[in-house]
Design a protein around this motif. Sequence first.
Motif, short mmCIF file in Angstrom:
data_model
loop_
_atom_site.label_atom_id
_atom_site.label_comp_id
_atom_site.label_asym_id
_atom_site.label_seq_id
_atom_site.Cartn_x
_atom_site.Cartn_y
_atom_site.Cartn_z
N MET A 1 6.87 3.81 -10.40
CA MET A 1 5.69 3.35 -9.67
C MET A 1 5.33 4.36 -8.60
SD MET A 1 6.20 -0.80 -9.49
CE MET A 1 4.47 -1.11 -9.11
N TYR A 2 4.04 4.41 -8.27
CA TYR A 2 3.50 5.46 -7.40
C TYR A 2 2.46 4.87 -6.45
CZ TYR A 2 4.96 8.00 -11.64
OH TYR A 2 5.64 8.49 -12.73
N TRP A 3 2.38 5.48 -5.29
CA TRP A 3 1.28 5.22 -4.37
C TRP A 3 0.54 6.52 -4.10
CZ3 TRP A 3 -1.15 1.04 -3.01
CH2 TRP A 3 -0.48 -0.20 -3.00
N TYR A 4 -0.79 6.46 -4.27
CA TYR A 4 -1.67 7.59 -4.01
C TYR A 4 -2.70 7.19 -2.96
CZ TYR A 4 -0.22 9.60 -8.54
OH TYR A 4 0.48 10.11 -9.60
N ARG A 5 -3.24 8.21 -2.31
CA ARG A 5 -4.44 8.01 -1.54
C ARG A 5 -5.54 8.92 -2.10
NH1 ARG A 5 -4.12 9.61 4.66
NH2 ARG A 5 -6.38 9.75 4.33
N GLN A 6 -6.78 8.41 -2.08
CA GLN A 6 -7.89 9.16 -2.63
C GLN A 6 -8.89 9.40 -1.52
OE1 GLN A 6 -10.44 7.16 -5.48
NE2 GLN A 6 -11.01 9.08 -6.45
N ASP A 7 -9.16 10.66 -1.26
CA ASP A 7 -10.12 11.06 -0.24
C ASP A 7 -11.17 11.95 -0.88
OD1 ASP A 7 -7.14 11.21 1.38
OD2 ASP A 7 -8.71 9.90 2.17
N PRO A 8 -12.41 11.88 -0.41
CA PRO A 8 -13.49 12.66 -1.04
C PRO A 8 -13.15 14.14 -1.09
CG PRO A 8 -14.40 11.07 0.50
CD PRO A 8 -12.90 11.03 0.68
N GLY A 9 -13.34 14.74 -2.27
CA GLY A 9 -13.13 16.17 -2.44
C GLY A 9 -11.68 16.60 -2.50
N GLY B 1 -9.24 14.66 -4.45
CA GLY B 1 -8.56 14.04 -5.59
C GLY B 1 -7.58 12.98 -5.12
N LEU B 2 -6.55 12.78 -5.91
CA LEU B 2 -5.49 11.83 -5.56
C LEU B 2 -4.28 12.59 -5.08
CD1 LEU B 2 -7.31 10.18 -7.68
CD2 LEU B 2 -5.26 8.79 -7.96
N ARG B 3 -3.72 12.16 -3.98
CA ARG B 3 -2.51 12.78 -3.46
C ARG B 3 -1.39 11.74 -3.40
NH1 ARG B 3 -4.27 15.32 2.06
NH2 ARG B 3 -5.52 13.41 2.14
N LEU B 4 -0.24 12.16 -3.87
CA LEU B 4 0.89 11.26 -3.97
C LEU B 4 1.53 11.03 -2.61
CD1 LEU B 4 2.75 9.70 -5.96
CD2 LEU B 4 4.13 11.79 -6.11
N ILE B 5 1.69 9.76 -2.25
CA ILE B 5 2.28 9.42 -0.95
C ILE B 5 3.80 9.24 -1.11
CG2 ILE B 5 2.26 7.80 0.98
CD1 ILE B 5 -0.55 6.96 0.06
N HIS B 6 4.19 8.26 -1.91
CA HIS B 6 5.58 7.99 -2.25
C HIS B 6 5.63 7.53 -3.69
CE1 HIS B 6 7.56 8.09 1.76
NE2 HIS B 6 6.45 7.57 2.23
N TYR B 7 6.83 7.61 -4.25
CA TYR B 7 6.98 7.08 -5.59
C TYR B 7 8.38 6.50 -5.75
CZ TYR B 7 9.43 11.47 -6.71
OH TYR B 7 10.31 12.53 -6.72
N SER B 8 8.57 5.81 -6.86
CA SER B 8 9.86 5.17 -7.12
C SER B 8 10.20 5.34 -8.60
CB SER B 8 9.78 3.68 -6.77
OG SER B 8 10.91 2.99 -7.27
N VAL B 9 11.45 5.71 -8.85
CA VAL B 9 11.89 5.89 -10.23
C VAL B 9 12.67 4.68 -10.73
CG1 VAL B 9 11.89 8.39 -9.99
CG2 VAL B 9 14.01 7.12 -9.63
N GLY B 10 12.76 3.67 -9.92
CA GLY B 10 13.44 2.46 -10.35
C GLY B 10 13.67 1.52 -9.17
N GLU B 11 14.07 0.30 -9.50
CA GLU B 11 14.31 -0.69 -8.47
C GLU B 11 15.33 -0.17 -7.46
OE1 GLU B 11 15.05 -4.62 -10.05
OE2 GLU B 11 16.52 -5.01 -8.49
N GLY B 12 14.98 -0.30 -6.18
CA GLY B 12 15.89 0.09 -5.13
C GLY B 12 15.85 1.56 -4.76
N THR B 13 15.02 2.35 -5.43
CA THR B 13 14.94 3.79 -5.13
C THR B 13 13.51 4.17 -4.79
OG1 THR B 13 14.41 4.54 -7.36
CG2 THR B 13 16.74 4.22 -6.85
#
Lengths: 117, 117
Positions: free
Chosen positions: B32-40, B42-54
């Motif tokens: 799972m991933y969290w992105y933020r999208q700002d004009p011009g 694209g999408l930038r990755l904030i944090h991500y998770s490769v599984g429960e608890g991580t």
Amino acid sequence: AQSVSQHNHHVILSEAASLELGCNYSYGGTVNLFWYVQYPGQHLQLLLKYFSGDPLVKGIKGFEAEFIKSKFSFNLRKPSVQWSDTAEYFCAVNARGTTDSWGKLQFGAGTQVVVTP
Amino acid sequence: NAGVTQTPKFRVLKTGQSMTLLCAQDMNHEYMYWYRQDPGMGLRLIHYSVGEGTTAKGEVPDGYNVSRLKKQNFLLGLESAAPSQTSVYFCASSYLLAGGFPYNEQFFGPGTRLTVL
């Protein structure tokens, strides 16, 4: 760090015109390549993807893209656009084989496409 | 299947306030991933998770925290909101192919539009 460049920020064209959007990436190794589309007010949807094999890939809604490894490019094309193709288009790249980029996508800045009737 | 859902859809905060964005997926995806999208940009990755608890940091993690206590949920927290965090936030998920290689097509939620005054 890898980067993804989309050459055009805004494209305006008439219905029935042909569309080509450029995408270049900087990573020198094996990549997975994607084009996503975001219609006004909606979330990102996958248009097409390339993992391996035939470098000409076909996606939904009549879109296709060609992977040219020597040019580090993955350009999106549609022979005849419709008003409903008005959207923002994002190219995205995943660098395979590096644990740091495991499962992560690098997005381009996006291209806003406006199709006029 | 609902796919990827996000709550809330809209939020207005004052500088210094805190909030939590919730992402839920019902596809049993590992990543799972969290992105933020700002004009011009694209999408930038904030944090991500490769599984429960991580969890792991992405490209722009400062000012955000995340938690993945359950496989289907991924929470994004802002402890002290700043105007620079005004953005549209997208959650995404992806799954593993057999053999553990992440299938990098990501499925996106509808987004949360956050304004920080």
